[in-house]
Design a protein around this motif. Structure first.
Motif, PDB file in Angstrom:
ATOM      1  N   GLU A 164       0.844  -1.194   0.000  1.00 37.19           N
ATOM      2  CA  GLU A 164       0.000   0.000   0.000  1.00 37.19           C
ATOM      3  C   GLU A 164       0.880   1.245   0.000  1.00 37.19           C
ATOM      4  OE1 GLU A 164      -2.286  -0.443   3.525  1.00 37.19           O
ATOM      5  OE2 GLU A 164      -3.528  -2.065   2.735  1.00 37.19           O
ATOM      6  N   PHE A 165       0.624   2.143  -0.949  1.00 38.70           N
ATOM      7  CA  PHE A 165       1.430   3.360  -1.011  1.00 38.70           C
ATOM      8  C   PHE A 165       0.541   4.572  -1.250  1.00 38.70           C
ATOM      9  CE2 PHE A 165       1.267   1.643  -5.279  1.00 38.70           C
ATOM     10  CZ  PHE A 165       1.060   2.749  -6.091  1.00 38.70           C
ATOM     11  N   SER A 166       1.058   5.724  -0.843  1.00 40.11           N
ATOM     12  CA  SER A 166       0.320   6.979  -0.922  1.00 40.11           C
ATOM     13  C   SER A 166       1.336   8.102  -0.766  1.00 40.11           C
ATOM     14  CB  SER A 166      -0.725   7.056   0.201  1.00 40.11           C
ATOM     15  OG  SER A 166      -0.080   7.097   1.459  1.00 40.11           O
ATOM     16  N   VAL A 167       0.849   9.334  -0.706  1.00 31.82           N
ATOM     17  CA  VAL A 167       1.763  10.441  -0.426  1.00 31.82           C
ATOM     18  C   VAL A 167       2.427  10.233   0.932  1.00 31.82           C
ATOM     19  CG1 VAL A 167       0.586  12.137  -1.878  1.00 31.82           C
ATOM     20  CG2 VAL A 167      -0.135  11.849   0.505  1.00 31.82           C
ATOM     21  N   LYS A 168       1.737   9.545   1.849  1.00 28.02           N
ATOM     22  CA  LYS A 168       2.289   9.337   3.186  1.00 28.02           C
ATOM     23  C   LYS A 168       3.444   8.337   3.184  1.00 28.02           C
ATOM     24  CE  LYS A 168      -0.425  12.202   5.344  1.00 28.02           C
ATOM     25  NZ  LYS A 168      -1.250  11.825   6.486  1.00 28.02           N
ATOM     26  N   SER A 169       3.496   7.448   2.196  1.00 27.88           N
ATOM     27  CA  SER A 169       4.670   6.574   2.110  1.00 27.88           C
ATOM     28  C   SER A 169       5.888   7.369   1.638  1.00 27.88           C
ATOM     29  CB  SER A 169       4.408   5.370   1.211  1.00 27.88           C
ATOM     30  OG  SER A 169       3.841   5.730  -0.014  1.00 27.88           O
ATOM     31  N   ASP A 170       5.682   8.346   0.767  1.00 26.08           N
ATOM     32  CA  ASP A 170       6.768   9.267   0.409  1.00 26.08           C
ATOM     33  C   ASP A 170       7.194  10.099   1.612  1.00 26.08           C
ATOM     34  OD1 ASP A 170       7.193   8.551  -2.215  1.00 26.08           O
ATOM     35  OD2 ASP A 170       6.201  10.303  -3.088  1.00 26.08           O
ATOM     36  N   VAL A 171       6.230  10.517   2.436  1.00 24.26           N
ATOM     37  CA  VAL A 171       6.541  11.298   3.641  1.00 24.26           C
ATOM     38  C   VAL A 171       7.433  10.475   4.570  1.00 24.26           C
ATOM     39  CG1 VAL A 171       5.562  12.306   5.750  1.00 24.26           C
ATOM     40  CG2 VAL A 171       4.511  12.778   3.526  1.00 24.26           C
ATOM     41  N   TYR A 172       7.138   9.181   4.699  1.00 21.66           N
ATOM     42  CA  TYR A 172       7.984   8.299   5.519  1.00 21.66           C
ATOM     43  C   TYR A 172       9.419   8.299   4.978  1.00 21.66           C
ATOM     44  CZ  TYR A 172       9.742   4.148   7.900  1.00 21.66           C
ATOM     45  OH  TYR A 172      10.502   3.291   8.652  1.00 21.66           O
ATOM     46  N   SER A 173       9.564   8.128   3.665  1.00 18.99           N
ATOM     47  CA  SER A 173      10.903   8.125   3.060  1.00 18.99           C
ATOM     48  C   SER A 173      11.613   9.448   3.299  1.00 18.99           C
ATOM     49  CB  SER A 173      10.797   7.844   1.559  1.00 18.99           C
ATOM     50  OG  SER A 173      10.158   6.614   1.308  1.00 18.99           O
ATOM     51  N   PHE A 174      10.852  10.553   3.199  1.00 16.31           N
ATOM     52  CA  PHE A 174      11.438  11.862   3.474  1.00 16.31           C
ATOM     53  C   PHE A 174      11.924  11.928   4.920  1.00 16.31           C
ATOM     54  CE2 PHE A 174      10.974  16.127   5.253  1.00 16.31           C
ATOM     55  CZ  PHE A 174      11.805  16.863   4.421  1.00 16.31           C
ATOM     56  N   GLY A 175      11.151  11.358   5.857  1.00  8.95           N
ATOM     57  CA  GLY A 175      11.552  11.365   7.261  1.00  8.95           C
ATOM     58  C   GLY A 175      12.859  10.629   7.492  1.00  8.95           C
ATOM     59  N   ILE A 176      13.027   9.468   6.850  1.00 13.07           N
ATOM     60  CA  ILE A 176      14.285   8.725   6.976  1.00 13.07           C
ATOM     61  C   ILE A 176      15.428   9.519   6.361  1.00 13.07           C
ATOM     62  CG2 ILE A 176      15.519   6.636   6.274  1.00 13.07           C
ATOM     63  CD1 ILE A 176      13.469   6.132   8.458  1.00 13.07           C
ATOM     64  N   LEU A 177      15.180  10.115   5.204  1.00 11.81           N
ATOM     65  CA  LEU A 177      16.187  10.944   4.546  1.00 11.81           C
ATOM     66  C   LEU A 177      16.588  12.112   5.443  1.00 11.81           C
ATOM     67  CD1 LEU A 177      17.842  11.718   2.060  1.00 11.81           C
ATOM     68  CD2 LEU A 177      15.788  12.657   1.042  1.00 11.81           C
ATOM     69  N   LEU A 178      15.608  12.755   6.060  1.00 10.54           N
ATOM     70  CA  LEU A 178      15.867  13.865   6.977  1.00 10.54           C
ATOM     71  C   LEU A 178      16.701  13.386   8.167  1.00 10.54           C
ATOM     72  CD1 LEU A 178      15.446  16.718   8.043  1.00 10.54           C
ATOM     73  CD2 LEU A 178      13.123  16.091   8.697  1.00 10.54           C
ATOM     74  N   LEU A 179      16.384  12.212   8.697  1.00 13.22           N
ATOM     75  CA  LEU A 179      17.137  11.660   9.819  1.00 13.22           C
ATOM     76  C   LEU A 179      18.598  11.435   9.442  1.00 13.22           C
ATOM     77  CD1 LEU A 179      17.092  10.411  12.698  1.00 13.22           C
ATOM     78  CD2 LEU A 179      16.538   8.224  11.606  1.00 13.22           C
ATOM     79  N   GLU A 180      18.830  10.904   8.247  1.00 15.62           N
ATOM     80  CA  GLU A 180      20.207  10.649   7.813  1.00 15.62           C
ATOM     81  C   GLU A 180      20.988  11.944   7.641  1.00 15.62           C
ATOM     82  OE1 GLU A 180      19.773   6.377   5.490  1.00 15.62           O
ATOM     83  OE2 GLU A 180      19.600   8.220   4.314  1.00 15.62           O
TER      84      GLU A 180
END
Length: 484
Positions: free
Chosen positions: A348-364
């Motif tokens: 299941e994917f949505s804009v919120k799955s991109d938001v999750y990826s952005f969060g991991i990217l931000l953490l790194e």
């Protein structure tokens, strides 16, 4: 506007004094009007701040046959794009609610909306019409079956001989890098323009459909924080994509190198974070299409000569319908470590799955480390535990923490933890993320426990994957944990 002072105010953003003027009449449908107004103001604030020269944008929206909305956003042209955007967002939040018109302004920027024209419109306005129904059970995916589908971008087609000469016949000296898709070469076109050529490998995980998907998709997208597609070549066995040349390689080249990451101080990292957020907001909300990237990660963020981030690699992207919020697939594509749990486990994917990826990217970016095992737990879990225990400074990259940046770094860590929460519904949208990044007066909500990280046996967290669900019974199994 005229201004004088006894000290220099050039290139300085002033948010005080902030003034507001409002129309005396009330709106009869305040909720619907506020939604249209907010979306329109957000669009022109982005356009004005990204503009070169005059930082100015207007938008006219047809509400009904007898009613129109006129909006304007403007900054003094000496402001940086980041300061202009921050100033406009602050003035938007200061506008009157429920009124037929209003203006909010400071010494650095101004926003205004009315139901009558107060400027000379440069072109006929776009219609604001109810969207046509779109299916919600599955996302429409571009799947070209032949050359006919490429006619819309025929003007972008290069012949193979031109690309071969430009790259010195794909020589080793011109090679910039290599990924799952194949190799990337630097080249110079006959007009002198430098380009980057992505050469699709015959062994690549990206097939013909994904290649054409990227052409048709990226050709329609134009934003300062998206890599620009210049053309393509589809000749014989060769499948080539020609992009603008971005000289500073990708974000991971700097971020995960102990020496090179010192070149990325906090102002540069914040600039990169904000640029990625704006690019993702454009994909989700502001482009003509609603795009779910599905493979947002450090290696897909390119850096130009001024360290402006540019999101790249749209081979896995999907288009959503106007009213569509979620879709599912049995073909899981993307990169472990950046994948949201609902996508990795259920497709299941949505804009919120991109938001999750952005969060991991931000953490790194904040930690200067990959989301791999760190002190017997993954970086995301470690960051959450330190935040919960009141010791968040332990996770920060020592190279970026000083007395001037600590508050902003911790705020970004707070936003990161909101983005990687387990429940997609409570993750913020990219609109909210950009607002939280640009307006420190807004207090973010407290984050909840992040999602469990899904790791596949034999794969590091930054390795791309393509698999089809359900998994073989002899393959790896995924277990969901539910509390009693």
């Amino acid at each position: 506007m005229l201004r004088h002072d006894n000290s220099s105010f050039f290139s300085a953003m002033d948010l005080r004094p902030a003034l507001m003027v409002q129309h005396s009449g009330n709106i009869t449908d305040p909720t619907a009007f506020a939604q249209v107004l907010a979306k329109t103001l957000d669009k022109i604030a982005t356009r004005a701040s990204n503009g070169t020269g005059k930082k100015f944008a207007v938008e006219e929206v047809i509400m009904t046959s007898l009613r129109r909305l006129y909006t304007l956003a403007q900054c003094t042209p000496d402001l940086t794009a980041l300061d202009c955007n921050s100033c406009l967002r602050a003035m938007i939040s200061n506008l009157p609610k429920g009124r037929k018109g209003g203006r909010s302004f400071t010494l650095s920027c101004s926003v205004r909306f009315e139901e009558y024209p107060f400027y000379n419109a440069p072109a006929p306005p776009p219609s604001y019409l109810p969207p046509s129904p779109a299916p919600t059970s599955a996302a429409p995916e571009i799947r070209p079956k032949g050359a006919k589908e490429l006619t819309a971008v025929e003007s972008l087609q290069f012949d193979l001989a031109t690309i071969q000469v430009a790259t010195n016949y794909f020589s080793h000296e011109n090679k910039l890098g290599e990924g799952g898709f194949g190799e990337v070469f630097q080249g110079r076109l006959p007009n002198g323009q430098q380009v980057a050529v992505k050469r699709l490998s015959q062994r690549s995980k990206q097939g013909d459909g994904e290649f054409k998907n990227e052409i048709l998709l990226v050709a329609k997208l134009q934003h300062i924080n998206l890599v620009r597609l210049l053309g393509f070549c589809l000749e014989g066995e060769e499948k080539l994509l020609v992009y603008e040349f971005v000289p500073n390689k990708s974000l991971d080249y700097f971020l995960f190198d102990p020496q090179k990451r010192r070149q990325l101080d906090w102002p540069l990292r914040y600039k990169i974070i904000f640029g990625i957020a704006r690019g993702m907001l454009y994909l989700h909300e502001d482009s003509r299409l609603r795009i779910i990237h599905r493979d947002l990660k450090c290696s897909n963020i390119l850096l130009d000569s001024e360290i402006n981030p540019k999101i790249s690699d749209f081979g896995m992207a999907r288009i959503f319908g106007v009213n569509q919020t979620q879709a599912s697939t049995n073909k899981i594509v993307g990169t472990f470590g950046y994948m949201s749990p609902e996508y990795a486990m259920h497709g299941e994917f949505s804009v919120k799955s991109d938001v999750y990826s952005f969060g991991i990217l931000l953490l790194e970016i904040i930690c200067g480390k990959k989301n791999n095992l760190y002190q017997d737990e993954y970086l995301a879990g470690y960051a959450w535990n330190q935040w919960r225990d009141g010791t968040p400074l332990k996770v920060l990259d020592p190279a970026i923490v000083d007395s001037n940046s600590r508050d902003q770094v911790l705020r970004c860590l707070h936003i990161c933890l909101l983005c990687i929460q387990e429940d997609p519904a409570i993750r913020p949208t990219m609109t909210t993320v950009v607002l939280l990044l640009s307006n420190n007066s807004i207090t973010p909500p407290s984050p909840q426990h992040p999602a469990f990280f899904v790791q596949m046996k034999g794969l590091e967290s930054d390795q791309s994957t393509r698999r089809t669900m359900p998994l073989s019974i002899n393959g790896v199994s995924l277990t969901e944990l539910c509390p009693r």
